[in-house]
Enzyme design. Structure first.
Site, PDB file in Angstrom:
ATOM      1  CD  GLU A   1      -8.891 111.309 -22.381  1.00 52.83           C
ATOM      2  OE1 GLU A   1      -8.133 110.983 -23.311  1.00 52.83           O
ATOM      3  OE2 GLU A   1      -8.529 112.034 -21.437  1.00 52.83           O
ATOM      4  CG  ASP A   2     -12.641 114.469 -21.532  1.00 56.62           C
ATOM      5  OD1 ASP A   2     -12.451 113.567 -20.694  1.00 56.62           O
ATOM      6  OD2 ASP A   2     -11.752 115.269 -21.881  1.00 56.62           O
TER       7      ASP A   2
END
Ligand code: ZN
Length: 194
Positions: free
Chosen positions: A78-79
């Site tokens: 996700e990051d």
């Protein structure tokens, strides 16, 4: 099999688990190297990942090394731009599947991602729910201890209430982690109303 052989096999298995956990911690540290938490203290991002992994490890009644590894890696897709295939290759399909279960679809608008977390809470596996709950605990603790400088009381309250909705949606929350979340939520409530 004599006792000595059994003993050394057990040590090997435990040691392999330690090696695998450290490999994941190192990978996560590298992938999140330039990132910091949003709070005023600007903690290195790896602090969050280690906190979540420790919460998961402390809450488990049965050993589950892959779940601890997935906790360390839970924000890499996700990051930090890691692809699922890379997780499969380095850490195996079980770990990669767990990470994907707690990964938001970043192509969606933020409000929709937040809504979907509430909807999906009851649909993810029991193991993924342990990571989800530990993640929310870590985030609440961060906001209580070192909130982002530009967050109003209302924004904090919105975050606490949204996190509570996600946690309430979990179908099989770990009791120990749920109790810790509730304690922090009560603490947050008295802060937000003061
Ligand atoms: Zn996280």
């Amino acid at each position: 099999m004599d006792e000595l052989t059994m003993g050394s096999q057990e040590i090997d298995g435990n040691f392999r688990a330690v090696q695998a956990v450290l490999k994941a911690a190192h990978f996560a540290a590298q992938k999140h190297a330039g990132q910091r938490r949003k709070g005023a203290a600007e903690e290195p991002y790896i602090n969050h990942l280690l906190e979540v992994a420790e919460l998961v490890a402390s809450a488990l009644a049965e050993p589950d090394t892959n779940l601890i590894i997935a906790a360390l890696l839970h924000d890499t897709v996700e990051d930090a731009g890691v692809m699922k295939d890379e997780l499969v290759e380095r850490f195996g399909g079980d770990v990669a599947d767990l990470v994907m279960e707690v990964t938001d679809d970043k192509s969606l608008p933020k409000a929709e991602r937040k809504r979907l977390q509430i909807v999906h809470a009851s649909q993810i596996s029991g193991r993924a729910q342990v990571i989800k709950l530990a993640d929310k605990i870590s985030n609440l603790r961060s906001i209580l201890a070192s909130p982002p400088a530009d967050w109003s009381v209302e924004r904090k309250r919105d975050y606490f209430n949204w996190a509570k909705q996600v946690v309430n949606g979990l179908s099989a929350p770990n009791p120990m982690l749920k109790a810790e979340f509730e304690r922090l939520y009560r603490q947050a409530g008295s802060l937000a109303s003061s």
